[in-house]
Design a protein around this motif. Structure first.
Motif, mmCIF file in Angstrom:
data_model
loop_
_atom_site.group_PDB
_atom_site.id
_atom_site.type_symbol
_atom_site.label_atom_id
_atom_site.label_comp_id
_atom_site.label_asym_id
_atom_site.label_seq_id
_atom_site.Cartn_x
_atom_site.Cartn_y
_atom_site.Cartn_z
ATOM 1 N N UNK A 103 0.833 -1.203 0.000
ATOM 2 C CA UNK A 103 0.000 0.000 0.000
ATOM 3 C C UNK A 103 0.869 1.255 0.000
ATOM 4 N N UNK A 104 1.884 1.292 0.866
ATOM 5 C CA UNK A 104 2.759 2.467 0.942
ATOM 6 C C UNK A 104 3.501 2.682 -0.375
ATOM 7 N N UNK A 105 4.011 1.609 -0.958
ATOM 8 C CA UNK A 105 4.756 1.688 -2.222
ATOM 9 C C UNK A 105 3.851 2.188 -3.350
ATOM 10 N N UNK A 106 2.663 1.604 -3.455
ATOM 11 C CA UNK A 106 1.765 1.988 -4.546
ATOM 12 C C UNK A 106 1.258 3.418 -4.374
ATOM 13 N N UNK A 107 0.999 3.839 -3.152
ATOM 14 C CA UNK A 107 0.527 5.203 -2.951
ATOM 15 C C UNK A 107 1.622 6.224 -3.230
ATOM 16 N N UNK A 108 2.863 5.893 -2.911
ATOM 17 C CA UNK A 108 3.977 6.800 -3.246
ATOM 18 C C UNK A 108 4.089 6.959 -4.757
#
Length: 96
Positions: free
Chosen positions: A28-33
């Protein structure tokens, strides 16, 4: 370059819940960045499936490959990539 990417996720049934939760949080963090950066322009969940359709706006095939292989869920995914080209009849100027 724009790419249409289908990602189908297949988590193993025997994956410990704590490990799955940690991987999903990193995903989630990677995709949102990437979404905030503009490289991951759109993401849609496919109803009834653990899958998504996404649109990436990246420099080239190599950058897309680097992004996709960097996904924490990558080892659990089947990914299909289709390069996109602006249609000459499109009225949208931001399609390229």
């Amino acid at each position: 370059m724009l790419f249409h990417v289908r990602m189908d996720v297949h988590l193993p049934r025997d994956l410990p819940p704590e490990e799955a939760a940690e991987i999903l949080a990193r995903e989630k963090a990677y995709s949102q960045a990437l979404q905030h950066s503009g490289k991951w322009r759109h993401i849609w969940r496919l109803a009834g499936e653990y899958a998504n359709f996404s649109i990436f706006d990246v420099q080239d095939n190599a950058e897309l490959h680097e992004i996709l292989t960097g996904l924490p869920l990558f080892r659990f995914m089947k990914i299909t990539v289709t390069p996109l080209l602006r249609h000459p009849s499109s009225i949208r100027e931001d399609d390229s």
